[in-house]
Enzyme design. Structure first.
Site, PDB file in Angstrom:
ATOM      1  N   LYS A  35       5.045  70.128  38.227  1.00  0.00           N
ATOM      2  CA  LYS A  35       4.681  69.155  37.193  1.00  0.00           C
ATOM      3  C   LYS A  35       3.908  69.861  36.066  1.00  0.00           C
ATOM      4  O   LYS A  35       3.435  70.988  36.243  1.00  0.00           O
ATOM      5  CB  LYS A  35       3.833  68.046  37.818  1.00  0.00           C
ATOM      6  CG  LYS A  35       2.563  68.544  38.491  1.00  0.00           C
ATOM      7  CD  LYS A  35       1.876  67.455  39.321  1.00  0.00           C
ATOM      8  CE  LYS A  35       0.679  68.048  40.062  1.00  0.00           C
ATOM      9  NZ  LYS A  35       0.044  67.063  40.964  1.00  0.00           N
ATOM     10  N   ARG A 133      -5.196  56.177  45.353  1.00  0.00           N
ATOM     11  CA  ARG A 133      -4.617  56.363  44.026  1.00  0.00           C
ATOM     12  C   ARG A 133      -3.368  55.498  43.917  1.00  0.00           C
ATOM     13  O   ARG A 133      -3.363  54.527  43.190  1.00  0.00           O
ATOM     14  CB  ARG A 133      -4.304  57.853  43.802  1.00  0.00           C
ATOM     15  CG  ARG A 133      -3.838  58.176  42.407  1.00  0.00           C
ATOM     16  CD  ARG A 133      -3.839  59.680  42.117  1.00  0.00           C
ATOM     17  NE  ARG A 133      -2.838  60.437  42.863  1.00  0.00           N
ATOM     18  CZ  ARG A 133      -2.620  61.750  42.687  1.00  0.00           C
ATOM     19  NH1 ARG A 133      -3.346  62.432  41.813  1.00  0.00           N
ATOM     20  NH2 ARG A 133      -1.700  62.378  43.390  1.00  0.00           N
ATOM     21  N   HIS A 162      -1.021  61.811  49.609  1.00  0.00           N
ATOM     22  CA  HIS A 162      -1.718  62.922  48.957  1.00  0.00           C
ATOM     23  C   HIS A 162      -3.128  63.071  49.509  1.00  0.00           C
ATOM     24  O   HIS A 162      -3.796  62.086  49.800  1.00  0.00           O
ATOM     25  CB  HIS A 162      -1.759  62.691  47.444  1.00  0.00           C
ATOM     26  CG  HIS A 162      -2.094  63.934  46.671  1.00  0.00           C
ATOM     27  ND1 HIS A 162      -1.509  65.153  46.926  1.00  0.00           N
ATOM     28  CD2 HIS A 162      -2.958  64.138  45.649  1.00  0.00           C
ATOM     29  CE1 HIS A 162      -1.996  66.060  46.083  1.00  0.00           C
ATOM     30  NE2 HIS A 162      -2.880  65.469  45.305  1.00  0.00           N
ATOM     31  N   ARG A 219       4.045  70.561  50.143  1.00  0.00           N
ATOM     32  CA  ARG A 219       4.156  70.468  48.677  1.00  0.00           C
ATOM     33  C   ARG A 219       3.154  71.387  47.988  1.00  0.00           C
ATOM     34  O   ARG A 219       2.183  70.931  47.386  1.00  0.00           O
ATOM     35  CB  ARG A 219       3.897  69.024  48.209  1.00  0.00           C
ATOM     36  CG  ARG A 219       4.815  67.970  48.794  1.00  0.00           C
ATOM     37  CD  ARG A 219       4.648  66.617  48.071  1.00  0.00           C
ATOM     38  NE  ARG A 219       3.277  66.190  47.926  1.00  0.00           N
ATOM     39  CZ  ARG A 219       2.571  65.529  48.842  1.00  0.00           C
ATOM     40  NH1 ARG A 219       3.122  65.216  49.998  1.00  0.00           N
ATOM     41  NH2 ARG A 219       1.325  65.176  48.598  1.00  0.00           N
ATOM     42  N   TYR A 263     -18.384  77.377  12.605  1.00  0.00           N
ATOM     43  CA  TYR A 263     -18.831  76.014  12.297  1.00  0.00           C
ATOM     44  C   TYR A 263     -20.229  75.767  12.845  1.00  0.00           C
ATOM     45  O   TYR A 263     -20.506  76.066  14.009  1.00  0.00           O
ATOM     46  CB  TYR A 263     -17.885  74.998  12.947  1.00  0.00           C
ATOM     47  CG  TYR A 263     -16.523  74.895  12.293  1.00  0.00           C
ATOM     48  CD1 TYR A 263     -16.389  74.524  10.955  1.00  0.00           C
ATOM     49  CD2 TYR A 263     -15.376  75.151  13.037  1.00  0.00           C
ATOM     50  CE1 TYR A 263     -15.133  74.417  10.379  1.00  0.00           C
ATOM     51  CE2 TYR A 263     -14.117  75.032  12.469  1.00  0.00           C
ATOM     52  CZ  TYR A 263     -14.001  74.666  11.134  1.00  0.00           C
ATOM     53  OH  TYR A 263     -12.771  74.550  10.566  1.00  0.00           O
ATOM     54  N   CYS A 310     -12.930  77.663  17.121  1.00  0.00           N
ATOM     55  CA  CYS A 310     -12.276  76.787  16.137  1.00  0.00           C
ATOM     56  C   CYS A 310     -10.920  76.349  16.693  1.00  0.00           C
ATOM     57  O   CYS A 310     -10.531  76.723  17.802  1.00  0.00           O
ATOM     58  CB  CYS A 310     -12.056  77.511  14.822  1.00  0.00           C
ATOM     59  SG  CYS A 310     -13.478  78.406  14.190  1.00  0.00           S
ATOM     60  N   ASP A 312      -7.988  77.296  15.732  1.00  0.00           N
ATOM     61  CA  ASP A 312      -6.992  78.366  15.781  1.00  0.00           C
ATOM     62  C   ASP A 312      -7.566  79.773  15.853  1.00  0.00           C
ATOM     63  O   ASP A 312      -6.805  80.741  15.883  1.00  0.00           O
ATOM     64  CB  ASP A 312      -6.094  78.298  14.534  1.00  0.00           C
ATOM     65  CG  ASP A 312      -5.790  76.874  14.141  1.00  0.00           C
ATOM     66  OD1 ASP A 312      -5.115  76.200  14.933  1.00  0.00           O
ATOM     67  OD2 ASP A 312      -6.261  76.430  13.080  1.00  0.00           O
TER      68      ASP A 312
HETATM   69  C1  LIG Z   1      -0.214  67.791  42.115  1.00  0.00           C
HETATM   70  C2  LIG Z   1       0.238  67.318  43.434  1.00  0.00           C
HETATM   71  C3  LIG Z   1       0.521  68.224  44.465  1.00  0.00           C
HETATM   72  C4  LIG Z   1       0.214  69.697  44.382  1.00  0.00           C
HETATM   73  O1  LIG Z   1      -1.191  69.869  44.400  1.00  0.00           O
HETATM   74  P1  LIG Z   1      -1.826  71.340  44.513  1.00  0.00           P
HETATM   75  O2  LIG Z   1      -3.266  71.106  44.735  1.00  0.00           O
HETATM   76  O3  LIG Z   1      -1.562  72.015  43.217  1.00  0.00           O
HETATM   77  O4  LIG Z   1      -1.136  72.003  45.643  1.00  0.00           O
HETATM   78  C5  LIG Z   1       1.087  67.719  45.620  1.00  0.00           C
HETATM   79  N1  LIG Z   1       1.317  66.392  45.770  1.00  0.00           N
HETATM   80  C6  LIG Z   1       1.015  65.495  44.812  1.00  0.00           C
HETATM   81  C7  LIG Z   1       1.280  64.056  45.046  1.00  0.00           C
HETATM   82  C8  LIG Z   1       0.455  65.914  43.615  1.00  0.00           C
HETATM   83  O5  LIG Z   1       0.130  65.014  42.683  1.00  0.00           O
END
Ligand SMILES: *Cc1c(COP(=O)(O)O)cnc(C)c1O
Length: 370
Positions: A35, A133, A162, A219, A263, A310, A312
């Site tokens: 992602k 979540r 998760h 994952r 700045y 800044c 850039d």
């Molecule tokens: C982002 C995410 C992961 C991966 O998380 P890491 O900490 O980068 O391994 C896995 N599952 C879900 C649902 C996530 O949102």
């Protein structure tokens, strides 16, 4: 090409992916989480490498992120980790993605879209084991299977949850989540003994340090890029950082004492100093919170950021031990000579985590793959 660019070492990405996959039991599949443009590393390249290294599927957050992957000819299943609104169900079908669903998903609308596309849409049921979540309650899983099955064009691919504390030193919360998931898996298996559902809980931290979080699929996200989820997760697989951030000096000036820099003149030279300007700013993802805090490497020497970053550009103080001219190489993240600056160091100075630093690198910074 701009003198400002990110370098991603693809051999190290491969090495990391191999070490991660080799650490998993044979019966576990792996989903490479790419992602947010592969945590800033480039999702198409990271996705391609993961597929070549035998990762069975990929995961992104939203259906828009599936598009470049499909356009690049990547064919493996793509899971969507966030919930998708009905307005985007068409895109789910077009990209043949596997959406996360829970009780707030309009399954009827999803079924209609599947029917119109003359396809079966497979869904990944999100389960809330304690992060709060998204997701159904684990005890509602069997009921939810029945609901999905009442639609002709939908099919349950599996279940995922998760972990919210897998990277903490105290693993009690993580084990609690794993136990809840385990109980649910048992109930589902009793209800559908022949179903070949995917059960996925472990993220990077789970995979590395919470044994009972591994079900039929892992994952990994950030560890693919050689970065640990937190200081409490040991790098037991010897994974290596793959990304470095480069630029070069565009201007050098010698200032007398008492001159304000940038700045707001938040830095005033305490003595005569040499100041170098670097053509990188917060619009590139170099955090503004590194103003008067960060350091960069020039000729293998640490040069502190002076004044505010800044949009850039920013300025650094050049120590007397080196001589600097326009065109000299600058490393903002990575190694030069005997010195190195880690993502963790930058994140700590910016009061954030490496994840946010990586996701912050903007599109205008070219990615160079070596
Ligand atoms: C982002 C995410 C992961 C991966 O998380 P890491 O900490 O980068 O391994 C896995 N599952 C879900 C649902 C996530 O949102």
């Amino acid at each position: 090409m701009r003198p400002t660019y990110l370098t991603i070492n693809t051999s190290l990405v491969r090495e990391n992916l191999r070490k991660i996959k080799d650490s998993l039991p044979e019966w576990s599949t792996s989903t490479a989480v790419i992602k947010a443009n592969g945590y800033g590393h480039g999702s198409v390249m990271m996705g391609r490498i993961a597929v070549e290294e035998g990762y069975e599927s990929l995961a992104v957050a939203i259906p828009e992120e599936s598009v470049p992957l499909r356009n690049a000819g990547i064919m493996v299943p793509i899971y969507l980790l966030g919930l998708t609104r009905p307005q985007s169900f068409e895109l789910v079908a077009d990209t043949n993605s596997i959406p996360a669903v829970c009780e707030s998903t309009d399954l009827e609308a999803l079924d209609k879209v599947a029917e119109n596309h003359d396809m079966i849409i497979r869904v990944a049921v999100a389960v809330d084991t304690g992060m709060h979540r998204i997701g159904i309650k684990p005890e509602d899983a069997v009921e939810f299977i029945k609901r999905v099955e009442s639609y002709e064009n939908l099919e349950v691919d599996g279940f995922f949850s998760h972990m919210s504390n897998a990277d903490a030193a105290d693993q009690s919360h993580a084990h609690g989540q794993a136990q809840k998931f385990h109980k649910m898996v048992d109930e589902i298996r009793a209800f559908r003994p022949d179903a070949d559902y995917r059960f996925s809980l472990a993220n990077s931290a789970g995979l590395l340090s919470v044994k009972d979080s591994l079900f039929t699929d892992a994952r990994p996200g950030i560890i693919q890029y050689g970065i640990m989820p937190s200081l409490d997760v040991p790098n037991r697989l010897g994974l290596k950082p793959v990304l470095s951030f480069h630029s070069e000096v565009v201007h050098v000036q010698h200032l007398e004492a008492g001159e304000g820099i940038g700045y707001g003149s938040t830095y005033v030279t305490p003595e005569p100093m040499t100041i170098a300007t670097i053509p990188v700013g917060y619009a590139d993802g170099y955090p503004r919170s590194l103003s008067n805090r960060g350091t960069v490497l020039i000729h293998g020497t640490r040069c502190p950021v002076v004044g505010r970053i800044c949009m850039d550009q920013f300025m650094v103080a050049v120590p007397d031990t080196i001589t600097v001219q326009p065109g000299d190489k600058v490393v903002l993240l990575g190694s030069q000579g005997h010195e190195s600056i880690s993502a963790l160091e930058i994140a700590a100075l910016a009061s954030t985590i490496p994840y946010e630093i990586f996701c912050g690198f903007s599109e205008r910074v070219p990615r160079q793959y070596i």
